[in-house]
Design a protein around this motif. Structure first.
Motif, short mmCIF file in Angstrom:
data_model
loop_
_atom_site.label_atom_id
_atom_site.label_comp_id
_atom_site.label_asym_id
_atom_site.label_seq_id
_atom_site.Cartn_x
_atom_site.Cartn_y
_atom_site.Cartn_z
N SER A 343 0.82 -1.22 0.00
CA SER A 343 0.00 0.00 0.00
C SER A 343 0.86 1.27 0.00
N LYS A 344 2.17 1.11 0.20
CA LYS A 344 3.07 2.26 0.20
C LYS A 344 3.75 2.45 -1.16
N ILE A 345 3.45 1.60 -2.13
CA ILE A 345 4.04 1.74 -3.46
C ILE A 345 3.36 2.91 -4.18
N PRO A 346 4.13 3.91 -4.64
CA PRO A 346 3.48 5.00 -5.39
C PRO A 346 2.71 4.44 -6.58
N ASN A 347 1.50 4.93 -6.78
CA ASN A 347 0.62 4.44 -7.84
C ASN A 347 0.92 5.16 -9.14
N GLY A 348 1.32 4.40 -10.15
CA GLY A 348 1.48 5.03 -11.46
C GLY A 348 2.40 4.27 -12.39
N ILE A 349 2.12 4.44 -13.69
CA ILE A 349 2.92 3.83 -14.75
C ILE A 349 3.29 4.94 -15.73
N GLY A 350 4.51 4.93 -16.22
CA GLY A 350 4.92 5.89 -17.24
C GLY A 350 4.62 5.35 -18.62
N GLY A 351 4.02 6.17 -19.48
CA GLY A 351 3.71 5.68 -20.82
C GLY A 351 3.41 6.76 -21.84
N VAL A 352 3.65 8.03 -21.47
CA VAL A 352 3.26 9.13 -22.36
C VAL A 352 3.92 9.01 -23.74
N GLU A 353 5.07 8.33 -23.76
CA GLU A 353 5.83 8.21 -25.01
C GLU A 353 5.28 7.15 -25.95
N HIS A 354 4.51 6.22 -25.45
CA HIS A 354 4.24 5.00 -26.23
C HIS A 354 2.78 4.81 -26.66
N ARG A 355 1.92 5.73 -26.33
CA ARG A 355 0.49 5.52 -26.58
C ARG A 355 0.17 5.34 -28.06
N LEU A 356 0.68 6.24 -28.90
CA LEU A 356 0.35 6.14 -30.32
C LEU A 356 0.83 4.81 -30.90
N ASP A 357 2.06 4.44 -30.54
CA ASP A 357 2.61 3.17 -31.03
C ASP A 357 1.79 1.98 -30.54
N LEU A 358 1.50 1.95 -29.25
CA LEU A 358 0.81 0.78 -28.68
C LEU A 358 -0.60 0.64 -29.25
N ILE A 359 -1.26 1.74 -29.49
CA ILE A 359 -2.63 1.65 -30.03
C ILE A 359 -2.57 1.39 -31.54
N TYR A 360 -1.51 1.89 -32.20
CA TYR A 360 -1.35 1.53 -33.61
C TYR A 360 -1.17 0.02 -33.76
N GLN A 361 -0.49 -0.60 -32.81
CA GLN A 361 -0.34 -2.06 -32.87
C GLN A 361 -1.69 -2.74 -32.84
N GLY A 362 -2.66 -2.11 -32.20
CA GLY A 362 -4.03 -2.62 -32.22
C GLY A 362 -4.63 -2.59 -33.63
N VAL A 363 -4.20 -1.63 -34.44
CA VAL A 363 -4.62 -1.59 -35.85
C VAL A 363 -3.99 -2.78 -36.59
N VAL A 364 -2.69 -2.96 -36.38
CA VAL A 364 -1.98 -4.08 -37.02
C VAL A 364 -2.61 -5.42 -36.63
N ASP A 365 -3.00 -5.52 -35.36
CA ASP A 365 -3.55 -6.78 -34.85
C ASP A 365 -5.03 -6.96 -35.21
N GLY A 366 -5.62 -5.97 -35.86
CA GLY A 366 -7.01 -6.10 -36.29
C GLY A 366 -8.03 -5.77 -35.21
N GLN A 367 -7.58 -5.13 -34.13
CA GLN A 367 -8.52 -4.78 -33.05
C GLN A 367 -9.37 -3.55 -33.39
N ILE A 368 -8.74 -2.57 -34.02
CA ILE A 368 -9.45 -1.33 -34.39
C ILE A 368 -9.00 -0.92 -35.79
N SER A 369 -9.75 -0.01 -36.41
CA SER A 369 -9.37 0.48 -37.73
C SER A 369 -8.35 1.61 -37.61
N LEU A 370 -7.71 1.91 -38.72
CA LEU A 370 -6.76 3.02 -38.77
C LEU A 370 -7.45 4.34 -38.38
N GLU A 371 -8.67 4.50 -38.87
CA GLU A 371 -9.41 5.73 -38.59
C GLU A 371 -9.76 5.83 -37.10
N ARG A 372 -10.13 4.70 -36.52
CA ARG A 372 -10.49 4.68 -35.09
C ARG A 372 -9.27 5.00 -34.22
#
Ligand SMILES: [Zn+2]
Length: 472
Positions: A343-372
């Protein structure tokens, strides 16, 4: 001072088109069909900078509506400053962040506003706006809500979690929502039942269950789904629009989707960590390693099927936005505060750099469209938070915040690979993306090109936001 982006495919939520983008100064001035000579027969010769985007996507810069630079938490603070965090965002194709001003009980809202302007002013690589966290809803804070709307801060975040820190009881939530319903602002909600969670945490610690995985086990999906339902009902009661942040439980999103189906002004956000990572694989890593992935709401069990369901809700509109909830802490000396007591572990994950890439991978994987992808990462957050027209779109008059994305490129994420955030580990170690941020422009200036950063602290300007453009 003109720039021509030539030969690319411009992608928006409504489709994709072959077009050249002409920029004058800080703004987009024209989209031209390839070979169009209406502005002259050889536009490329007269442009000061010509960028070849052949075989690449040209998209509006990413808008990350949920970041916490230098955020105080549990006796420490998030490890990215506005300078390092916005630079990392730029590397990842995000050209706007909306960060959170923090007001805790006993603090005056105007003082916190001044403090956050002081932290950010002159330090940001990209444009930025603020939401206001209200951790102490009282008469004075309620009055300040109206004043902040005039300052371009048109969204207020409340917490149903963290009793004694940021927590608002139902009466405080109700009063803040009534105020929002009157002044047109948006209520953002951290929807977890913090009172119940604190009991579960105390009981786990009393049993000697101190490892990081217990962070997730003491915040089960029921605590998120219950709070989500309560928040939706209080919003309904008051007529305030509601935006629920960092949703991770499929049952909570099901409740939200049902309310959206009723036509209510309720919206949900999720984050890449809830789509890819899990309680078993990351939070449950051996020893204290799992502390790297302690965040709230917590990573959820893959065996319960949350990750696949969240992708489905991104496709079908149950969820409207992907933000990062970027809140980085170093492993050494920060996450380590919770050795022997999760319960003393600071809550949080760093990821501001990777959002576009990680969600683009969802396009590659067929989860969402390029437009979405463009819609979830740029256009909808711009519109949700009153920035549309300037941000989230490539059209004449819009700020020239543009990302050229290469679908034939590759991005390896990891501490020794792509990692510009100020933290001593990567929560995304080993992830490989079948795509790559090629070039990034912020208000017409090239800030990322050829794997080099050419921006500067202080280029980024404060954005005075309008009211949400999403409400019916
Ligand atoms: Zn957050």
């Amino acid at each position: 001072m003109t720039t021509l982006i030539r030969g690319g495919t411009v992608v928006s939520p409504t489709g994709r088109v072959q077009a050249d983008v002409l920029i004058d100064g800080e703004r987009v001035v024209a989209l031209l069909a390839p070979g169009d000579t209406s502005l002259g027969s050889n536009l490329a010769a007269s442009a000061r900078i010509v960028i070849d985007a052949t075989d690449k996507y040209v998209i509006p810069g990413g808008v990350d509506g949920h970041t916490h630079m230098e955020m105080p938490f549990g006796g420490t603070q998030a490890s990215d400053t506005f300078e390092t965090g916005t630079r990392a965002a730029a590397w990842g194709g995000t050209t706007t962040i909306i960060d959170f001003i923090v007001q805790r009980k006993g603090e005056r809202v105007p003082d916190t506003l001044a403090a956050w302007h002081h932290k950010a002013n002159g330090n940001c690589a990209i444009d930025y706006g603020f939401h206001q966290i209200l951790g102490g809803v009282d008469d004075e804070a309620l009055k300040a809500m109206d004043e902040l709307v005039g300052e371009g801060i048109t969204s207020f975040k409340l917490f149903m979690a963290y009793p004694g820190v940021f927590y608002s009881d139902d009466g405080q939530v109700l009063r803040a929502m009534q105020r929002a319903a009157e002044n047109g602002s948006l209520i953002m909600m951290h929807a977890e039942n913090g009172i119940a969670i604190d009991v579960l945490v105390a009981q786990a610690l009393a049993r000697g269950e101190t490892d990081p995985i217990n962070h997730g086990l003491t915040r089960p999906w029921e605590t998120e789904a219950e709070a989500t339902h309560r928040a939706i009902m209080l919003a309904r009661l008051t007529g305030a629009p509601l935006y629920i942040v960092h949703m991770s439980a499929k049952q909570a999103v099901a409740t939200l989707a049902q309310a959206r189906g009723e036509g209510w002004n309720v919206f949900g956000e999720t984050c890449p960590q809830y789509l890819y990572l899990s309680l078993e694989e990351q939070l449950g890593a051996a020893g204290f390693e799992g502390a790297k992935w302690v965040c709230s709401t917590p990573l959820r069990a893959r065996s319960e099927g949350h990750q696949d369901e969240l992708w489905r809700y991104l496709r079908t509109g149950g969820l409207s936005v992907v933000s990062t909830d970027h809140c980085p802490f170093c492993f050494k000396e920060q996450k380590e505060l919770g050795i022997g007591d999760f319960s003393k572990i600071p809550n949080g994950i760093g990821g501001v750099e990777h959002r576009l890439d990680l969600i683009y991978q969802g396009v590659v994987d067929g989860q969402i469209s390029l437009e979405r992808w463009v819609e979830l990462c740029s256009t909808t957050p711009a519109r949700m938070f009153g920035l549309y027209g300037r941000k989230g779109v490539i059209e004449p008059g819009a700020d020239a915040d543009i990302v050229i994305y290469d679908p034939n490129g590759r991005t390896g994420i990891g501490y020794a690979k792509k990692h510009h955030m100020q933290m001593d580990y990567s929560a995304w170690e080993g992830f490989e993306i079948q795509g790559k941020v090629d070039t990034v422009l912020s208000r017409g200036s090239v800030i990322i090109r050829d794997d080099a950063y050419s921006g500067r602290a202080g280029h980024g300007q404060y954005l005075r936001r309008g009211l949400s453009q999403y409400l019916t």
